[in-house]
Scaffold this motif. Structure first.
Motif, mmCIF file in Angstrom:
data_model
loop_
_atom_site.group_PDB
_atom_site.id
_atom_site.type_symbol
_atom_site.label_atom_id
_atom_site.label_comp_id
_atom_site.label_asym_id
_atom_site.label_seq_id
_atom_site.Cartn_x
_atom_site.Cartn_y
_atom_site.Cartn_z
ATOM 1 N N LEU A 172 11.159 30.001 35.253
ATOM 2 C CA LEU A 172 12.465 29.338 35.265
ATOM 3 C C LEU A 172 13.501 30.258 35.904
ATOM 4 O O LEU A 172 13.615 31.426 35.523
ATOM 5 C CB LEU A 172 12.906 28.991 33.840
ATOM 6 C CG LEU A 172 12.271 27.771 33.181
ATOM 7 C CD1 LEU A 172 12.776 27.629 31.746
ATOM 8 C CD2 LEU A 172 12.596 26.510 33.962
ATOM 9 N N ALA A 173 14.263 29.708 36.849
ATOM 10 C CA ALA A 173 15.331 30.463 37.508
ATOM 11 C C ALA A 173 16.667 29.791 37.210
ATOM 12 O O ALA A 173 16.752 28.559 37.118
ATOM 13 C CB ALA A 173 15.095 30.528 39.014
ATOM 14 N N LEU A 174 17.708 30.611 37.071
ATOM 15 C CA LEU A 174 19.039 30.115 36.716
ATOM 16 C C LEU A 174 19.980 30.200 37.907
ATOM 17 O O LEU A 174 20.165 31.277 38.489
ATOM 18 C CB LEU A 174 19.616 30.937 35.553
ATOM 19 C CG LEU A 174 21.085 30.674 35.195
ATOM 20 C CD1 LEU A 174 21.276 29.240 34.691
ATOM 21 C CD2 LEU A 174 21.566 31.674 34.140
ATOM 22 N N GLN A 175 20.575 29.065 38.248
ATOM 23 C CA GLN A 175 21.664 29.045 39.220
ATOM 24 C C GLN A 175 22.950 28.749 38.480
ATOM 25 O O GLN A 175 23.024 27.791 37.705
ATOM 26 C CB GLN A 175 21.429 27.983 40.296
ATOM 27 C CG GLN A 175 22.490 27.989 41.396
ATOM 28 C CD GLN A 175 22.096 27.127 42.597
ATOM 29 O OE1 GLN A 175 21.143 26.367 42.549
ATOM 30 N NE2 GLN A 175 22.832 27.272 43.687
ATOM 31 N N ASN A 224 12.615 34.331 32.672
ATOM 32 C CA ASN A 224 11.430 34.839 31.968
ATOM 33 C C ASN A 224 11.433 36.360 31.919
ATOM 34 O O ASN A 224 10.895 36.969 30.983
ATOM 35 C CB ASN A 224 10.147 34.389 32.673
ATOM 36 C CG ASN A 224 10.066 32.894 32.868
ATOM 37 O OD1 ASN A 224 10.882 32.334 33.598
ATOM 38 N ND2 ASN A 224 9.113 32.258 32.228
ATOM 39 N N ASP A 225 12.031 36.990 32.919
ATOM 40 C CA ASP A 225 11.958 38.440 33.032
ATOM 41 C C ASP A 225 12.937 39.168 32.122
ATOM 42 O O ASP A 225 12.928 40.398 32.065
ATOM 43 C CB ASP A 225 12.217 38.849 34.496
ATOM 44 C CG ASP A 225 11.148 38.320 35.437
ATOM 45 O OD1 ASP A 225 10.076 37.929 34.942
ATOM 46 O OD2 ASP A 225 11.395 38.275 36.656
ATOM 47 N N PHE A 226 13.802 38.435 31.424
ATOM 48 C CA PHE A 226 14.732 39.095 30.496
ATOM 49 C C PHE A 226 14.008 39.567 29.246
ATOM 50 O O PHE A 226 14.484 40.443 28.537
ATOM 51 C CB PHE A 226 15.815 38.132 29.989
ATOM 52 C CG PHE A 226 16.668 37.489 31.017
ATOM 53 C CD1 PHE A 226 17.613 36.563 30.631
ATOM 54 C CD2 PHE A 226 16.559 37.801 32.365
ATOM 55 C CE1 PHE A 226 18.427 35.946 31.560
ATOM 56 C CE2 PHE A 226 17.350 37.197 33.291
ATOM 57 C CZ PHE A 226 18.291 36.256 32.895
ATOM 58 N N LEU A 227 12.909 38.912 28.933
ATOM 59 C CA LEU A 227 12.347 38.994 27.597
ATOM 60 C C LEU A 227 11.048 39.761 27.579
ATOM 61 O O LEU A 227 10.370 39.916 28.588
ATOM 62 C CB LEU A 227 12.098 37.580 27.050
ATOM 63 C CG LEU A 227 13.275 36.603 27.206
ATOM 64 C CD1 LEU A 227 12.879 35.237 26.723
ATOM 65 C CD2 LEU A 227 14.491 37.110 26.457
ATOM 66 N N THR A 228 10.705 40.242 26.409
ATOM 67 C CA THR A 228 9.412 40.903 26.238
ATOM 68 C C THR A 228 8.867 40.550 24.874
ATOM 69 O O THR A 228 9.609 40.379 23.910
ATOM 70 C CB THR A 228 9.542 42.430 26.376
ATOM 71 O OG1 THR A 228 8.244 43.014 26.308
ATOM 72 C CG2 THR A 228 10.410 43.033 25.291
ATOM 73 N N ARG A 229 7.556 40.411 24.818
ATOM 74 C CA ARG A 229 6.910 40.150 23.547
ATOM 75 C C ARG A 229 5.473 40.623 23.677
ATOM 76 O O ARG A 229 4.806 40.349 24.678
ATOM 77 C CB ARG A 229 6.967 38.658 23.219
ATOM 78 C CG ARG A 229 6.798 38.373 21.736
ATOM 79 C CD ARG A 229 7.030 36.908 21.419
ATOM 80 N NE ARG A 229 5.894 36.095 21.835
ATOM 81 C CZ ARG A 229 5.916 34.761 21.875
ATOM 82 N NH1 ARG A 229 7.024 34.118 21.577
ATOM 83 N NH2 ARG A 229 4.847 34.085 22.235
ATOM 84 N N ALA A 230 4.992 41.316 22.672
ATOM 85 C CA ALA A 230 3.677 41.952 22.784
ATOM 86 C C ALA A 230 2.570 40.943 23.051
ATOM 87 O O ALA A 230 1.630 41.205 23.787
ATOM 88 C CB ALA A 230 3.376 42.741 21.511
ATOM 89 N N ASP A 231 2.673 39.749 22.436
ATOM 90 C CA ASP A 231 1.594 38.776 22.572
ATOM 91 C C ASP A 231 1.888 37.733 23.655
ATOM 92 O O ASP A 231 1.231 36.701 23.731
ATOM 93 C CB ASP A 231 1.356 38.059 21.249
ATOM 94 C CG ASP A 231 2.586 37.283 20.782
ATOM 95 O OD1 ASP A 231 3.683 37.536 21.311
ATOM 96 O OD2 ASP A 231 2.442 36.423 19.896
ATOM 97 N N GLN A 232 2.911 37.985 24.476
ATOM 98 C CA GLN A 232 3.305 36.987 25.458
ATOM 99 C C GLN A 232 2.745 37.297 26.837
ATOM 100 O O GLN A 232 2.923 38.397 27.366
ATOM 101 C CB GLN A 232 4.838 36.920 25.568
ATOM 102 C CG GLN A 232 5.334 35.972 26.645
ATOM 103 C CD GLN A 232 4.999 34.528 26.311
ATOM 104 O OE1 GLN A 232 4.972 34.151 25.155
ATOM 105 N NE2 GLN A 232 4.730 33.739 27.326
ATOM 106 N N THR A 233 2.061 36.358 27.402
ATOM 107 C CA THR A 233 1.651 36.452 28.805
ATOM 108 C C THR A 233 2.258 35.268 29.531
ATOM 109 O O THR A 233 2.056 34.113 29.145
ATOM 110 C CB THR A 233 0.123 36.430 28.948
ATOM 111 O OG1 THR A 233 -0.381 35.245 28.341
ATOM 112 C CG2 THR A 233 -0.500 37.653 28.289
ATOM 113 N N VAL A 234 3.022 35.530 30.567
ATOM 114 C CA VAL A 234 3.687 34.458 31.294
ATOM 115 C C VAL A 234 2.638 33.656 32.050
ATOM 116 O O VAL A 234 1.817 34.222 32.765
ATOM 117 C CB VAL A 234 4.730 35.038 32.279
ATOM 118 C CG1 VAL A 234 5.383 33.918 33.076
ATOM 119 C CG2 VAL A 234 5.772 35.826 31.507
#
Length: 807
Positions: free
Chosen positions: A404-407, A388-398
């Motif tokens: 989600l974590a990737l192994q 989730n932390d890779f991305l940014t979007r003005a209208d996005q609130t996590v």
């Protein structure tokens, strides 16, 4: 507004093209091509190195030690492909935006940097340097020193691409020294894409959300194992996550899965010479310059020939004086997404089976040419990085509940895989070869083997996760521990065979292990058609010569057509044009030849049929990522889900016969718009051109035709001569994926081994050696990499001697 943006981009493109033209003219006059002859004195090698370029400009590097030979390889890679190496390492580092302005190139370049920086691929590569043995580290250091010996010249001309980069940066750009981690990160980037199924988990989650568990099972062909994904358990945890945002935001060149290759090896019982033959042709994305670089390393105790990867310190695919090897991708599921539950009392922590833990945290800064720096705050969990932390979007609130974590084994910071790949080239027998492959963690490859003693074999080495529960097909709950990786499959239990009684080993990415193999490898085996066809051709002839192997690599039969065409042709034609086409297709020999209409009709018909069956079920947006026709899936739908044949956009209820007939009409309309109404003049090759696109210049109209290379191509998605269409965009049948290297190793006479790459050794488009292999590639005319020093001096294009400084 859109018109203004379009005009601005057009103006920028014309301006950039003009700059490139001026720079190109400058280099034409001054000459930026590296010298292949002469003598230089540089620090680094222990003794003199001789680099003899044969008549094809392939370097034969003769040195007193493997370290000096690898130094020479680093030097010639930099000579011919440095701009490609620079782009590759910056892609993996997440630093492309520093040298290519997003304001001109597009926002996608920032998204790619965010993903790479978020994944921490280069951090893992840097950590992996310390996991190597002293001998392997010495080889990586020697390679880096060779690259740096070339780029360290203050008067060095770096070629058109990097000169443009320098102009865009107002002269501030200067190549940084090559580091061992720069070589490791190339292997990790390949692992990320070759084993890359984590975005497939996101895709399946979206499909699950739209059409339910039962519908998803239609897409997921049974794995042939006793464990099914527990689809319903993840459904609830995924509800709060914006899967569309996560899936689209991580779609870039560095994360798209790549697969497909052919390999086979025959024992002497099946060859004319009585010694093994090994054939390999890896399939990857096409481009200019190509992925591979032919080379030979010669010295005391070694003579290694084959395909190297610019940026890497050895021969990746090839043979030495005793053994040879080839790769295909296994499609191992070595990447899992875990739904992590945030501690409801403290958002800086997440839940684990042992209680609440704090997120790991790191800050990343992406410097942007012509723009403001971008700050990223990236969290880590016990499973891996939070995507989730890779991305940014003005209208996005996590949502506050889950992330989600990737192994992934590709993100392992103690990865010794590059050492394994280096040691394969130095192995002298099966035991040495197995010892080398024990070092390989990722990516999992089906590695075939043969030697001059007459042995053949295969091993598929990697860290294969053993999950406590589930198979990683979908994101799994991370807070329970039930789906964690418990361990890895022991090396001695990995798929392996040595001197099988049949004397034939074939793999083309299809299922590697039988249904009763005790460990889970993958659900994502390739369709079996190429594997089946190669096996058939190899068993039709009692004893094969070298040219027989070439003929099989050139085979253009599409076996999938034998399964689905009879089903399609049972549907009565609805008009005279369809009747004529059905008659034509009923007599087709199923060869995908560029100068015939049938392959074009077949590909267009399947594409339109798949769209008709799937687009209104999963949505047009998701369908765009599954537009490549999948014959087993189409047959399952026609057989098991006839309700999907109904077009939801109409009031009538369509049958499957209706959809098959309508799809043919749409396909014929599409072809008529591009090639006219006369079916007899239609040609597959007019639509199906192999597109070797220049990484930077293909989007510039005034440069595209010069910088990129396109030519009509036989083959298709399921032929041994693979040339997979894009199945998207304005040219859906353009071939964008296929063989990037072809080779036949003859263990009765290794000097008679054959090699081919599509274009040339040089990445400088002004060089005569940038596309000198093109005509031979198209006609399946291969070269040898052989000759004594005296012969090479007499017939070659130049000799360069690298000497250490005199005391």
């Amino acid at each position: 507004m859109r018109l203004g943006i379009g005009l601005a981009k057009l103006a920028a493109g014309i301006g950039l093209a003009f700059v490139v033209f001026l720079v190109g003219t400058y280099f034409q006059v001054r000459g930026a091509l590296p010298p292949y002859s002469g003598q230089i004195d540089v620090r680094g090698p222990k003794a003199s190195i001789e680099i003899l370029r044969d008549k094809n400009a392939v370097p034969h590097i003769i040195a007193g030690s493997i370290e000096d030979a690898v130094f020479g390889l680093g030097y010639v890679h930099a000579q011919d492909r440095f701009w490609q190496m620079e782009m590759m390492r910056r892609l993996a580092q997440g630093r492309l935006s520093e040298i290519l302005p997003p304001a001109l190139i597009g926002q996608g370049i920032v998204d790619t940097d965010r993903t790479m920086r978020g994944l921490g691929l280069y951090r893992a590569a840097s950590d992996s340097v310390s996991a190597l043995s002293p001998g392997a580290r010495t080889i990586l250091d020697a390679y880096a020193a060779g690259v740096n010996a070339w780029i360290g010249d203050d008067d060095r001309q770096y070629g058109l691409e990097l000169t443009l980069v320098r102009l865009l940066s107002a002269g501030r750009y200067k190549p940084e020294k090559w580091q061992p981690a720069d070589s490791i990160v190339w292997q990790k980037l390949m692992a990320l894409t070759l084993d890359g199924n984590w975005r497939a988990e996101l895709f399946r989650s979206l499909v699950l959300r739209r059409i339910g568990e039962d519908g998803l099972k239609t897409f997921m062909e049974p794995a042939g194992e006793s464990r099914d994904a527990t689809l319903s358990l993840v459904n609830e945890a995924l509800k709060g996550l914006d899967l569309e945002w996560l899936y689209r935001g991580t779609d870039n060149i560095a994360t798209r899965k790549r697969e497909a290759s052919n390999e086979w090896v025959l024992s002497g019982a099946h060859t004319v010479s009585g010694k093994p033959l090994l054939a390999n042709d890896p399939h990857l994305g096409l481009g200019f310059p190509g992925l591979w670089y032919l080379a030979r390393l010669v010295g005391p105790g070694f003579d290694i020939r084959g395909a190297s990867a610019p940026g890497g310190p050895g021969i990746v695919l090839g043979h030495n004086a005793s053994i040879g090897w080839g790769f295909t991708t296994t499609n191992l599921d070595s990447q899992d997404l875990f739904v992590e539950r945030i501690d409801p009392t403290d958002p800086s922590r997440y839940l684990t089976p042992d209680g609440s833990r704090p997120f790991g945290m790191r800050d990343e800064t992406i410097n942007v040419l012509w723009g403001q720096p971008i700050q990223m705050h990236v969290r880590d969990t016990r499973h891996g990085v939070v995507i989730n932390d890779f991305l940014t979007r003005a209208d996005q609130t996590v949502p506050p509940g889950h992330v989600l974590a990737l192994q992934a084994t590709a993100l392992d910071g103690a990865d010794t895989s590059i050492e394994g790949f280096i040691r394969i080239g130095l192995a002298q027998n099966w035991d040495d070869f197995l010892a080398a492959t024990r070092k390989i963690i990722t990516p999992m490859q089906n590695i075939v083997y043969a030697d001059t003693a007459g042995n053949i074999g295969l091993v598929a080495p990697a860290r294969v996760p053993i999950r406590r529960k589930g198979d990683g097909s979908l994101p799994s709950p991370g807070w329970t521990g039930d789906y964690d990786w418990a361990s890895f499959v022991p090396f001695d239990e990995l798929p392996r065979t040595f001197n099988p009684p049949s004397g034939i080993i074939v793999n083309a990415n299809a299922r590697l292990v039988p249904d009763d193999y005790r460990h889970f490898i993958s659900r994502d085996w390739a369709e079996p058609y190429r594997q089946r066809r190669a096996n058939q051709l190899l068993r039709e002839v009692e004893r094969h010569p070298v040219y027989g192997m070439i003929a099989i690599q050139a085979d253009n039969l599409s076996p999938d057509a034998a399964e689905i065409l009879p089903v399609l042709l049972k549907v009565p034609p609805r008009n005279a044009r369809a009747a004529k086409v059905q008659d034509l297709m009923s007599r087709w020999n199923r060869f995908m030849l560029a100068d015939r209409p049938e392959p074009l009709i077949y590909a267009a018909w399947l594409m339109e049929l798949q769209r008709a069956l799937l687009a209104d079920e999963v949505g047009e947006d998701l369908y765009a990522d599954m537009a490549a026709p999948n014959v087993p899936l189409l047959l399952r739908i026609l057989r098991d889900r006839p309700q999907w044949c109904d077009d939801r956009k109409t009031t009538a209820v369509e049958s499957c016969d209706d959809i098959v007939a309508a799809s043919l009409d749409r396909a014929l309309d599409r072809i008529s718009r591009s090639q006219g109404g006369n079916i007899d003049t239609w040609r597959w090759g007019l639509e199906h051109d192999a597109a070797h696109k220049h990484a930077l210049f293909d989007s510039i109209p005034l440069l595209r035709d010069f910088a990129s290379i396109r030519f009509p191509s036989d083959g298709g998605a399921q032929t041994l001569n693979r040339a997979t269409p894009a199945f998207r965009g304005p040219r859906p049948f353009e071939a964008v994926h296929g063989a990037t290297y072809r080779a036949i190793y003859d263990f009765s006479d290794l000097d008679n081994s054959r090699f081919a790459i599509p274009l040339g050794e040089s990445g400088n488009m002004f060089s005569r050696w940038s596309r000198n292999f093109l005509s031979g590639w198209r006609s399946f005319s291969y070269i040898t990499i052989a000759g004594t020093p005296a012969e090479l001096e007499r017939t070659g294009v130049g000799t360069l001697r690298i000497n250490p400084p005199t005391p």
